[in-house]
Motif scaffolding. Structure first.
Motif, short mmCIF file in Angstrom:
data_model
loop_
_atom_site.label_atom_id
_atom_site.label_comp_id
_atom_site.label_asym_id
_atom_site.label_seq_id
_atom_site.Cartn_x
_atom_site.Cartn_y
_atom_site.Cartn_z
N LYS A 95 27.70 -66.42 18.47
CA LYS A 95 29.11 -66.27 18.12
C LYS A 95 29.97 -66.54 19.34
O LYS A 95 29.58 -66.25 20.48
CB LYS A 95 29.40 -64.86 17.60
N VAL A 96 31.15 -67.08 19.10
CA VAL A 96 32.11 -67.35 20.16
C VAL A 96 33.30 -66.42 19.95
O VAL A 96 33.94 -66.44 18.89
CB VAL A 96 32.57 -68.82 20.15
N VAL A 97 33.58 -65.60 20.98
CA VAL A 97 34.58 -64.55 20.85
C VAL A 97 35.66 -64.73 21.92
O VAL A 97 35.36 -64.75 23.12
CB VAL A 97 33.95 -63.15 21.00
N VAL A 98 36.91 -64.83 21.49
CA VAL A 98 38.06 -64.90 22.39
C VAL A 98 38.70 -63.53 22.42
O VAL A 98 39.09 -63.00 21.37
CB VAL A 98 39.08 -65.95 21.93
N ILE A 99 38.82 -62.95 23.62
CA ILE A 99 39.43 -61.62 23.77
C ILE A 99 40.60 -61.75 24.73
O ILE A 99 40.42 -61.99 25.93
CB ILE A 99 38.44 -60.58 24.31
N THR A 100 41.82 -61.58 24.23
CA THR A 100 42.98 -61.67 25.12
C THR A 100 43.12 -60.37 25.91
O THR A 100 42.66 -59.31 25.47
CB THR A 100 44.27 -61.95 24.35
N GLY A 101 43.75 -60.47 27.07
CA GLY A 101 43.91 -59.29 27.91
C GLY A 101 42.59 -58.67 28.29
O GLY A 101 42.45 -57.44 28.36
N SER A 102 41.59 -59.51 28.57
CA SER A 102 40.23 -59.01 28.80
C SER A 102 39.86 -58.93 30.27
O SER A 102 38.69 -58.77 30.61
CB SER A 102 39.22 -59.87 28.04
N SER A 103 40.85 -59.01 31.15
CA SER A 103 40.55 -58.94 32.58
C SER A 103 40.53 -57.51 33.10
O SER A 103 40.28 -57.28 34.29
CB SER A 103 41.57 -59.77 33.37
N SER A 104 40.79 -56.54 32.21
CA SER A 104 40.75 -55.14 32.63
C SER A 104 40.79 -54.26 31.38
O SER A 104 41.00 -54.74 30.27
CB SER A 104 41.93 -54.79 33.54
N ALA B 32 26.87 -62.67 22.45
CA ALA B 32 27.93 -63.64 22.17
C ALA B 32 28.32 -64.44 23.40
O ALA B 32 28.11 -64.02 24.54
CB ALA B 32 29.16 -62.91 21.63
N ASN B 33 28.91 -65.61 23.14
CA ASN B 33 29.63 -66.35 24.17
C ASN B 33 31.04 -65.80 24.21
O ASN B 33 31.75 -65.84 23.19
CB ASN B 33 29.67 -67.85 23.84
N VAL B 34 31.46 -65.26 25.34
CA VAL B 34 32.76 -64.62 25.41
C VAL B 34 33.73 -65.42 26.27
O VAL B 34 33.32 -66.07 27.24
CB VAL B 34 32.67 -63.17 25.93
N VAL B 35 34.99 -65.34 25.89
CA VAL B 35 36.06 -65.98 26.65
C VAL B 35 36.91 -64.87 27.25
O VAL B 35 37.52 -64.08 26.51
CB VAL B 35 36.92 -66.88 25.75
N VAL B 36 36.93 -64.81 28.57
CA VAL B 36 37.69 -63.79 29.29
C VAL B 36 38.99 -64.41 29.76
O VAL B 36 38.99 -65.46 30.42
CB VAL B 36 36.90 -63.24 30.49
N THR B 37 40.10 -63.78 29.43
CA THR B 37 41.39 -64.36 29.81
C THR B 37 42.38 -63.28 30.24
O THR B 37 42.34 -62.16 29.76
CB THR B 37 41.98 -65.19 28.64
N GLY B 38 43.23 -63.64 31.17
CA GLY B 38 44.26 -62.75 31.69
C GLY B 38 45.08 -63.51 32.71
O GLY B 38 44.84 -64.69 32.98
N ARG C 275 40.65 -60.89 38.71
CA ARG C 275 40.18 -59.92 37.71
C ARG C 275 39.42 -60.62 36.58
O ARG C 275 38.42 -60.10 36.08
CB ARG C 275 41.35 -59.12 37.15
N VAL C 276 39.91 -61.77 36.18
CA VAL C 276 39.22 -62.54 35.15
C VAL C 276 37.81 -62.89 35.62
O VAL C 276 36.83 -62.72 34.89
CB VAL C 276 40.00 -63.83 34.81
N ALA C 277 37.70 -63.35 36.87
CA ALA C 277 36.39 -63.73 37.42
C ALA C 277 35.46 -62.53 37.51
O ALA C 277 34.25 -62.63 37.23
CB ALA C 277 36.58 -64.36 38.80
N LYS C 278 35.99 -61.37 37.88
CA LYS C 278 35.17 -60.16 38.00
C LYS C 278 34.59 -59.75 36.66
O LYS C 278 33.38 -59.46 36.55
CB LYS C 278 36.01 -59.02 38.58
N VAL C 279 35.42 -59.74 35.62
CA VAL C 279 34.94 -59.35 34.30
C VAL C 279 33.98 -60.39 33.74
O VAL C 279 32.96 -60.05 33.12
CB VAL C 279 36.12 -59.12 33.34
N ALA C 280 34.27 -61.66 33.98
CA ALA C 280 33.38 -62.72 33.51
C ALA C 280 31.99 -62.57 34.12
O ALA C 280 30.97 -62.73 33.43
CB ALA C 280 33.96 -64.09 33.86
#
Length: 267
Positions: free
Chosen positions: A10-19, A34-40, A45-50
């Motif tokens: 599954k491909v999951v886009v989560i907005t505001g996912s950097s914290s 899942a394949n997740v998309v981390v964005t912020g 912070r995005v890189a850390k969560v990814a």
């Protein structure tokens, strides 16, 4: 007994996912395959969560990093386009990004704050939903919007936030009614109560000590005896996202608030 969800492929886009809540959601989906998309907006912070997502992924799948501002439609377009270019599809959209600001109607900058909050909390959700419908229709996917108990409770100095969340609840119901019969897309929302994140520092300009004290107070008020944790909301998102577990739920406004609404006004 713990619940293990399987979102393999599954491909999951989560907005505001950097914290905060968004990061917790991203990590749980990654842990579930899942394949997740981390964005912020903050690249570090995005890189850390990814990286955290990749580390917990059973197959060490690389999380996609997209840095952008959701109040900018071009950045929203880039988020969706980059996701589809990378993975070829979208299965789940989690509209989690949100913001709040203390302000009163007679403040000179009230309208400026109002517009920003509506753009962040509501307009971006509407726009991303509009953009994602063709892709979610192909996968018979679903959308989860992160609202707030604030959608049910008025406030004297936080009105733009509460207004935006009340509108988000109605948008959720409208989209469930529209997208279900037409595209087989389920749409639900979650109403968290106080969840221990940095939101009180960013929205109310509290320092860390003041923020911690505010959260600690919920232990004496909430029936569960503690404030929420990002994982609490992530678990609710995973349940709603599962077509196996929650395939009969759409248009639902799911309260995950530790009892906040049950006791509000009592203490």
């Amino acid at each position: 007994m713990s619940v293990n969800y399987d979102f393999t492929d599954k491909v999951v886009v989560i907005t505001g996912s950097s914290s905060g809540i968004g990061a917790g959601i991203a990590q749980l989906f990654a842990k579930s395959g899942a394949n997740v998309v981390v964005t912020g907006r903050n690249g570090d912070r995005v890189a850390k969560v990814a990286k955290q997502c990749t580390n917990v992924s059973p197959k060490q799948l690389t999380a996609l990093e997209v840095v952008g501002d959701l109040t900018n439609n071009e950045d929203c377009n880039r988020l969706i386009d980059t996701t589809v270019q990378t993975f070829g599809k979208i299965d789940i959209l989690v509209n989690n990004a949100g913001s709040g600001r203390l302000t009163s109607i007679d403040d000179s900058d009230y309208m400026e704050k109002f517009v920003f909050i509506m753009q962040t909390n509501l307009n971006s959700v509407v726009y991303l939903t509009h953009k994602c419908v063709p892709y979610l229709a192909k996968t018979r996917g679903n959308i989860i919007n992160i609202s707030s108990v604030g959608s049910k409770i008025p406030s004297s100095r936080f009105s733009p936030y509460h207004i935006s969340k009340a509108a988000l609840d109605m948008f959720t119901k409208c989209m469930a009614a529209e997208l279900g019969p037409k595209h087989h897309i389920r749409v639900n929302a979650i109403l968290p109560g106080y969840v221990r994140t940095d939101i009180l520092m960013t929205s109310m300009s509290l320092n860390r000590t003041e923020s911690d004290q505010k959260f600690d107070q919920t232990a004496d008020i909430y029936p569960v005896g503690r404030p929420g944790q990002p994982q609490d909301i992530a678990n609710t998102v995973a349940y709603l996202a599962s077509n196996t577990e929650a395939g009969f739920l759409t248009g639902s406004i799911v309260v995950a608030d530790g009892g906040h609404l049950a006791v509000v006004g009592l203490k």
